[in-house]
Design a protein around this motif. Structure first.
Motif, PDB file in Angstrom:
ATOM      1  N   ARG A 163       0.840  -1.213   0.000  1.00 23.67           N
ATOM      2  CA  ARG A 163       0.000   0.000   0.000  1.00 23.67           C
ATOM      3  C   ARG A 163       0.870   1.256   0.000  1.00 23.67           C
ATOM      4  O   ARG A 163       0.617   2.206  -0.728  1.00 23.67           O
ATOM      5  CB  ARG A 163      -0.899   0.042   1.237  1.00 23.67           C
ATOM      6  CG  ARG A 163      -2.183  -0.694   1.065  1.00 23.67           C
ATOM      7  CD  ARG A 163      -3.199  -0.305   2.144  1.00 23.67           C
ATOM      8  NE  ARG A 163      -4.222  -1.313   2.200  1.00 23.67           N
ATOM      9  CZ  ARG A 163      -4.169  -2.393   2.992  1.00 23.67           C
ATOM     10  NH1 ARG A 163      -3.164  -2.561   3.822  1.00 23.67           N
ATOM     11  NH2 ARG A 163      -5.139  -3.268   2.956  1.00 23.67           N
ATOM     12  N   ALA A 202       2.010   2.223  -3.202  1.00 26.53           N
ATOM     13  CA  ALA A 202       0.892   2.479  -4.121  1.00 26.53           C
ATOM     14  C   ALA A 202       0.579   1.275  -5.015  1.00 26.53           C
ATOM     15  O   ALA A 202       0.056   1.431  -6.112  1.00 26.53           O
ATOM     16  CB  ALA A 202       1.137   3.736  -4.967  1.00 26.53           C
ATOM     17  N   ARG A 235      -1.762  -1.959  -5.490  1.00 24.29           N
ATOM     18  CA  ARG A 235      -3.112  -2.263  -5.008  1.00 24.29           C
ATOM     19  C   ARG A 235      -3.512  -3.718  -5.239  1.00 24.29           C
ATOM     20  O   ARG A 235      -4.591  -4.131  -4.859  1.00 24.29           O
ATOM     21  CB  ARG A 235      -4.141  -1.340  -5.697  1.00 24.29           C
ATOM     22  CG  ARG A 235      -4.117   0.078  -5.195  1.00 24.29           C
ATOM     23  CD  ARG A 235      -4.734   0.165  -3.807  1.00 24.29           C
ATOM     24  NE  ARG A 235      -4.613   1.485  -3.243  1.00 24.29           N
ATOM     25  CZ  ARG A 235      -3.599   1.860  -2.460  1.00 24.29           C
ATOM     26  NH1 ARG A 235      -2.636   1.021  -2.159  1.00 24.29           N
ATOM     27  NH2 ARG A 235      -3.558   3.079  -1.971  1.00 24.29           N
ATOM     28  N   ARG A 236      -2.649  -4.469  -5.908  1.00 21.24           N
ATOM     29  CA  ARG A 236      -3.021  -5.859  -6.210  1.00 21.24           C
ATOM     30  C   ARG A 236      -1.921  -6.786  -5.707  1.00 21.24           C
ATOM     31  O   ARG A 236      -0.732  -6.519  -5.902  1.00 21.24           O
ATOM     32  CB  ARG A 236      -3.202  -5.993  -7.715  1.00 21.24           C
ATOM     33  CG  ARG A 236      -3.610  -7.376  -8.197  1.00 21.24           C
ATOM     34  CD  ARG A 236      -4.032  -7.271  -9.664  1.00 21.24           C
ATOM     35  NE  ARG A 236      -4.359  -8.556 -10.233  1.00 21.24           N
ATOM     36  CZ  ARG A 236      -3.541  -9.250 -11.035  1.00 21.24           C
ATOM     37  NH1 ARG A 236      -2.350  -8.792 -11.346  1.00 21.24           N
ATOM     38  NH2 ARG A 236      -3.927 -10.408 -11.528  1.00 21.24           N
ATOM     39  N   SER A 265      -7.534  -2.444  -0.283  1.00 23.38           N
ATOM     40  CA  SER A 265      -8.347  -1.240  -0.164  1.00 23.38           C
ATOM     41  C   SER A 265      -7.424  -0.023  -0.121  1.00 23.38           C
ATOM     42  O   SER A 265      -6.216  -0.152   0.084  1.00 23.38           O
ATOM     43  CB  SER A 265      -9.191  -1.313   1.101  1.00 23.38           C
ATOM     44  OG  SER A 265      -8.331  -1.550   2.175  1.00 23.38           O
ATOM     45  N   GLY A 266      -7.986   1.139  -0.282  1.00 23.86           N
ATOM     46  CA  GLY A 266      -7.195   2.372  -0.308  1.00 23.86           C
ATOM     47  C   GLY A 266      -6.562   2.665   1.036  1.00 23.86           C
ATOM     48  O   GLY A 266      -6.775   1.941   1.996  1.00 23.86           O
ATOM     49  N   PRO A 267      -5.760   3.735   1.102  1.00 20.90           N
ATOM     50  CA  PRO A 267      -5.016   4.033   2.335  1.00 20.90           C
ATOM     51  C   PRO A 267      -5.950   4.365   3.495  1.00 20.90           C
ATOM     52  O   PRO A 267      -7.053   4.803   3.281  1.00 20.90           O
ATOM     53  CB  PRO A 267      -4.164   5.246   1.965  1.00 20.90           C
ATOM     54  CG  PRO A 267      -4.656   5.744   0.666  1.00 20.90           C
ATOM     55  CD  PRO A 267      -5.524   4.693   0.049  1.00 20.90           C
TER      56      PRO A 267
END
Ligand SMILES: CC(C)(COP(=O)(O)OP(=O)(O)OC[C@H]1O[C@@H](n2cnc3c(N)ncnc32)[C@H](O)[C@@H]1OP(=O)(O)O)[C@@H](O)C(=O)NCCC(=O)NCCS
Length: 170
Positions: free
Chosen positions: A107, A110, A112-113, A168-170
């Protein structure tokens, strides 16, 4: 084994290369570990180790790009590998902490997968990944080879599920 075992997770350094061999049990992977360490210094991998009482008790490595077995070949994909915890320290949450820390690192970068390959017969590890939100999305014959510390080649055939998680996002 004390239930209040204190361990911490950190990035591996050159000084850990010997400890990663677990007193000879994994000496056969010496060249792979050295290559992973070289790549880590170039920012292509992250090698995480868990340590208790100054001893390495677990590890998880992250490859910061996708793998040939990924049918989607999406960018910003991290691949988790070389994941293990010493037998007497299992079922205490250390493996879960290592996967979570690897995801946290991705994360921060950056990514995300996340992908992880698990031998089809390794039901215990698969259950752990499913609990952490990973889902099977591809299969792979799991054929690969390596040169051991005695310079002998080994061919591995281990049919594998490729599991995926979108962070999920930060
Ligand atoms: C897979 C592996 C790394 C998991 O490590 P671990 O430290 O035992 O993992 P955890 O303790 O986080 O989770 C294992 C189980 O213990 C349970 N657990 C977690 N914390 C616990 C605690 N404090 N007390 C009791 N049980 C606990 C988890 O719920 C989990 O249960 P599950 O088997 O039903 O999923 C370890 O089994 C291993 O090294 N296996 C051999 C190598 C391997 O197969 N690697 C994976 C290759 S894909």
């Amino acid at each position: 084994m004390p239930s209040d075992l204190s361990f911490h997770i950190r990035e591996a350094t050159d000084a850990d290369l010997v400890g990663l061999e677990w007193e000879g049990e994994y000496s056969r992977y010496r060249h792979l570990y050295q290559k992973s360490m070289q790549d880590a210094k170039k920012g292509r991998r992250v090698l995480l180790v868990s340590e208790a009482a100054e001893k390495l008790i677990g590890q998880i490595f992250i490859q910061l790009n996708t793998i040939p077995a990924d049918p989607l070949k999406l960018p910003a994909t991290g691949y988790l590998y070389s994941f293990r915890v010493r037998p007497k320290y299992r079922n205490m949450g250390i493996g879960t902490s290592l996967v979570r820390r690897a995801e946290e690192k991705l994360r921060q970068l950056a990514f995300r997968r996340v992908l992880i390959g698990v031998a089809k017969e390794n039901k215990g590890a698969r259950r752990l990944y499913e609990r952490l939100g990973y889902k099977i999305f591809a299969e792979d014959p799991g054929k690969w080879s390596f040169i051991d510390d005695q310079n002998s080649e080994h061919v591995v055939n281990e049919p594998t599920y490729i599991m995926e998680k979108i962070l999920s996002g930060p």
